[in-house]
Design a protein around this motif. Sequence first.
Motif, PDB file in Angstrom:
ATOM      1  N   ARG A   1      -7.320   5.787  -4.583  1.00  0.00           N
ATOM      2  CA  ARG A   1      -8.344   6.060  -3.868  1.00  0.00           C
ATOM      3  C   ARG A   1      -8.664   7.363  -3.613  1.00  0.00           C
ATOM      4  O   ARG A   1      -8.041   8.130  -3.760  1.00  0.00           O
ATOM      5  CB  ARG A   1      -8.414   5.087  -2.357  1.00  0.00           C
ATOM      6  CG  ARG A   1      -7.472   6.026  -1.479  1.00  0.00           C
ATOM      7  CD  ARG A   1      -7.104   5.108  -0.306  1.00  0.00           C
ATOM      8  NE  ARG A   1      -6.077   5.871   0.477  1.00  0.00           N
ATOM      9  CZ  ARG A   1      -5.676   5.218   1.767  1.00  0.00           C
ATOM     10  NH1 ARG A   1      -5.919   4.189   2.127  1.00  0.00           N
ATOM     11  NH2 ARG A   1      -4.681   5.855   2.521  1.00  0.00           N
ATOM     12  N   GLN A   2     -10.201   7.619  -3.369  1.00  0.00           N
ATOM     13  CA  GLN A   2     -10.553   9.014  -3.522  1.00  0.00           C
ATOM     14  C   GLN A   2     -11.714   8.739  -2.451  1.00  0.00           C
ATOM     15  O   GLN A   2     -12.645   8.253  -2.484  1.00  0.00           O
ATOM     16  CB  GLN A   2     -11.391   9.556  -4.880  1.00  0.00           C
ATOM     17  CG  GLN A   2     -11.615  10.985  -4.700  1.00  0.00           C
ATOM     18  CD  GLN A   2     -12.043  11.608  -6.082  1.00  0.00           C
ATOM     19  OE1 GLN A   2     -12.128  10.747  -6.879  1.00  0.00           O
ATOM     20  NE2 GLN A   2     -11.687  12.920  -6.158  1.00  0.00           N
ATOM     21  N   ALA A   3     -11.512   9.702  -1.331  1.00  0.00           N
ATOM     22  CA  ALA A   3     -12.631   9.906  -0.211  1.00  0.00           C
ATOM     23  C   ALA A   3     -13.350  11.249  -0.500  1.00  0.00           C
ATOM     24  O   ALA A   3     -12.897  12.193  -1.176  1.00  0.00           O
ATOM     25  CB  ALA A   3     -11.761   9.920   1.345  1.00  0.00           C
TER      26      ALA A   3
ATOM     27  N   VAL B   1      -2.192   4.669  -4.361  1.00  0.00           N
ATOM     28  CA  VAL B   1      -2.322   3.576  -3.260  1.00  0.00           C
ATOM     29  C   VAL B   1      -1.003   2.855  -3.617  1.00  0.00           C
ATOM     30  O   VAL B   1      -0.004   2.643  -2.696  1.00  0.00           O
ATOM     31  CB  VAL B   1      -3.422   3.371  -3.148  1.00  0.00           C
ATOM     32  CG1 VAL B   1      -3.274   1.725  -1.978  1.00  0.00           C
ATOM     33  CG2 VAL B   1      -4.475   4.049  -2.769  1.00  0.00           C
ATOM     34  N   ALA B   2      -1.003   2.147  -4.862  1.00  0.00           N
ATOM     35  CA  ALA B   2      -0.051   1.341  -5.045  1.00  0.00           C
ATOM     36  C   ALA B   2       0.100   0.969  -6.456  1.00  0.00           C
ATOM     37  O   ALA B   2      -0.835   1.319  -7.178  1.00  0.00           O
ATOM     38  CB  ALA B   2      -0.322  -0.174  -4.472  1.00  0.00           C
ATOM     39  N   ALA B   3       1.081   0.463  -6.979  1.00  0.00           N
ATOM     40  CA  ALA B   3       1.461   0.179  -8.385  1.00  0.00           C
ATOM     41  C   ALA B   3       2.130  -1.148  -8.639  1.00  0.00           C
ATOM     42  O   ALA B   3       3.105  -1.089  -7.641  1.00  0.00           O
ATOM     43  CB  ALA B   3       2.020   1.474  -8.944  1.00  0.00           C
ATOM     44  N   ILE B   4       2.230  -1.624  -9.605  1.00  0.00           N
ATOM     45  CA  ILE B   4       2.985  -2.829 -10.085  1.00  0.00           C
ATOM     46  C   ILE B   4       3.167  -2.808 -11.559  1.00  0.00           C
ATOM     47  O   ILE B   4       2.488  -2.371 -12.521  1.00  0.00           O
ATOM     48  CB  ILE B   4       2.050  -4.098  -9.755  1.00  0.00           C
ATOM     49  CG1 ILE B   4       2.899  -5.210  -9.805  1.00  0.00           C
ATOM     50  CG2 ILE B   4       0.907  -4.432 -10.405  1.00  0.00           C
ATOM     51  CD1 ILE B   4       2.459  -6.491  -9.178  1.00  0.00           C
ATOM     52  N   SER B   5       4.395  -3.082 -11.941  1.00  0.00           N
ATOM     53  CA  SER B   5       5.115  -3.080 -13.501  1.00  0.00           C
ATOM     54  C   SER B   5       4.512  -4.322 -13.773  1.00  0.00           C
ATOM     55  O   SER B   5       3.962  -5.336 -13.411  1.00  0.00           O
ATOM     56  CB  SER B   5       6.372  -2.900 -13.323  1.00  0.00           C
ATOM     57  OG  SER B   5       7.081  -4.056 -12.728  1.00  0.00           O
ATOM     58  N   TRP B   6       4.376  -4.313 -15.325  1.00  0.00           N
ATOM     59  CA  TRP B   6       4.054  -5.423 -15.883  1.00  0.00           C
ATOM     60  C   TRP B   6       5.123  -6.463 -16.213  1.00  0.00           C
ATOM     61  O   TRP B   6       4.874  -7.568 -15.883  1.00  0.00           O
ATOM     62  CB  TRP B   6       3.486  -5.063 -17.412  1.00  0.00           C
ATOM     63  CG  TRP B   6       3.620  -6.035 -18.539  1.00  0.00           C
ATOM     64  CD1 TRP B   6       4.314  -5.940 -19.637  1.00  0.00           C
ATOM     65  CD2 TRP B   6       3.026  -7.359 -18.399  1.00  0.00           C
ATOM     66  NE1 TRP B   6       3.950  -7.285 -20.209  1.00  0.00           N
ATOM     67  CE2 TRP B   6       3.097  -8.028 -19.566  1.00  0.00           C
ATOM     68  CE3 TRP B   6       2.162  -7.921 -17.472  1.00  0.00           C
ATOM     69  CZ2 TRP B   6       2.460  -9.243 -19.826  1.00  0.00           C
ATOM     70  CZ3 TRP B   6       1.582  -9.149 -17.682  1.00  0.00           C
ATOM     71  CH2 TRP B   6       1.791  -9.790 -18.745  1.00  0.00           C
TER      72      TRP B   6
ATOM     73  N   SER C   1       2.438   3.965  -1.409  1.00  0.00           N
ATOM     74  CA  SER C   1       2.192   5.223  -0.829  1.00  0.00           C
ATOM     75  C   SER C   1       2.636   4.826   0.724  1.00  0.00           C
ATOM     76  O   SER C   1       2.291   3.805   1.131  1.00  0.00           O
ATOM     77  CB  SER C   1       0.930   5.811  -0.649  1.00  0.00           C
ATOM     78  OG  SER C   1       0.011   4.910  -0.083  1.00  0.00           O
ATOM     79  N   ASP C   2       3.100   6.040   1.325  1.00  0.00           N
ATOM     80  CA  ASP C   2       3.660   5.779   2.754  1.00  0.00           C
ATOM     81  C   ASP C   2       2.398   5.267   3.664  1.00  0.00           C
ATOM     82  O   ASP C   2       2.720   4.630   4.638  1.00  0.00           O
ATOM     83  CB  ASP C   2       4.281   6.921   3.249  1.00  0.00           C
ATOM     84  CG  ASP C   2       5.572   7.294   2.582  1.00  0.00           C
ATOM     85  OD1 ASP C   2       6.155   8.212   2.640  1.00  0.00           O
ATOM     86  OD2 ASP C   2       6.197   6.159   2.191  1.00  0.00           O
ATOM     87  N   SER C   3       1.251   5.786   3.378  1.00  0.00           N
ATOM     88  CA  SER C   3       0.165   5.654   4.137  1.00  0.00           C
ATOM     89  C   SER C   3      -0.322   4.099   4.360  1.00  0.00           C
ATOM     90  O   SER C   3      -1.123   3.909   5.182  1.00  0.00           O
ATOM     91  CB  SER C   3      -1.106   6.352   3.760  1.00  0.00           C
ATOM     92  OG  SER C   3      -1.431   6.060   2.535  1.00  0.00           O
ATOM     93  N   VAL C   4       0.001   3.331   3.195  1.00  0.00           N
ATOM     94  CA  VAL C   4      -0.471   1.980   3.210  1.00  0.00           C
ATOM     95  C   VAL C   4       0.680   1.144   3.305  1.00  0.00           C
ATOM     96  O   VAL C   4       0.469  -0.143   3.478  1.00  0.00           O
ATOM     97  CB  VAL C   4      -1.344   1.703   1.781  1.00  0.00           C
ATOM     98  CG1 VAL C   4      -2.466   2.688   1.948  1.00  0.00           C
ATOM     99  CG2 VAL C   4      -0.409   1.800   0.541  1.00  0.00           C
ATOM    100  N   LYS C   5       1.944   1.332   3.179  1.00  0.00           N
ATOM    101  CA  LYS C   5       3.267   0.602   3.084  1.00  0.00           C
ATOM    102  C   LYS C   5       2.978  -0.293   4.384  1.00  0.00           C
ATOM    103  O   LYS C   5       2.969   0.355   5.447  1.00  0.00           O
ATOM    104  CB  LYS C   5       4.371   1.438   3.056  1.00  0.00           C
ATOM    105  CG  LYS C   5       5.547   0.600   2.777  1.00  0.00           C
ATOM    106  CD  LYS C   5       6.873   1.452   2.539  1.00  0.00           C
ATOM    107  CE  LYS C   5       6.650   2.793   1.399  1.00  0.00           C
ATOM    108  NZ  LYS C   5       7.882   3.521   1.312  1.00  0.00           N
ATOM    109  N   GLY C   6       3.590  -1.624   4.283  1.00  0.00           N
ATOM    110  CA  GLY C   6       3.469  -2.449   5.358  1.00  0.00           C
ATOM    111  C   GLY C   6       2.087  -3.093   5.685  1.00  0.00           C
ATOM    112  O   GLY C   6       1.824  -4.028   6.460  1.00  0.00           O
ATOM    113  N   ARG C   7       1.089  -2.500   5.016  1.00  0.00           N
ATOM    114  CA  ARG C   7      -0.412  -3.040   5.384  1.00  0.00           C
ATOM    115  C   ARG C   7      -0.974  -3.513   4.162  1.00  0.00           C
ATOM    116  O   ARG C   7      -1.758  -4.622   4.380  1.00  0.00           O
ATOM    117  CB  ARG C   7      -1.414  -1.891   6.019  1.00  0.00           C
ATOM    118  CG  ARG C   7      -0.860  -1.378   7.224  1.00  0.00           C
ATOM    119  CD  ARG C   7      -1.852  -0.250   7.795  1.00  0.00           C
ATOM    120  NE  ARG C   7      -1.977   0.838   7.193  1.00  0.00           N
ATOM    121  CZ  ARG C   7      -3.228   1.073   6.367  1.00  0.00           C
ATOM    122  NH1 ARG C   7      -4.354   0.203   6.816  1.00  0.00           N
ATOM    123  NH2 ARG C   7      -3.453   2.237   5.705  1.00  0.00           N
TER     124      ARG C   7
END
Length: 119
Positions: free
Chosen positions: A34-36, A44-49, A57-63
């Motif tokens: 994301r870019q403000a 923000v987040a990533a997922i493997s294939w 990222s810590d800022s979004v973990k859990g949300r």
Amino acid sequence: VQLQASGGGLVQAGGSLRLSCAASGRSYAMGWFRQAPGKEREFVAAISWVGGNTYYSDSVKGRFTISRDNAKNTVYLQMNSLKPEDTAVYYCAASRGVMATTPDEYDYWGRGTQVTVSS
């Protein structure tokens, strides 16, 4: 590879949104950034294939929750408990390599989708 992100919008603080990113071609490790305004692009987040391993990222973990449907070649970002500081343009990206957390490690980018969280 073409990536098409969708699902952004305006939501009140505490609300939820789900972003989607459909990819053409073969599948890759996928990420959301994301870019403000006035700020650098932020992981923000990533997922493997393979295996569906995830990283946040810590800022979004859990949300936020990243997931993928390999049959549809689509990755999702479920965003809950949104905060005004989550306001940004959100981008999905694909990596020919492994799951990664920096923009330089991604090879393909979609157009962003705006997420605005009002207080």
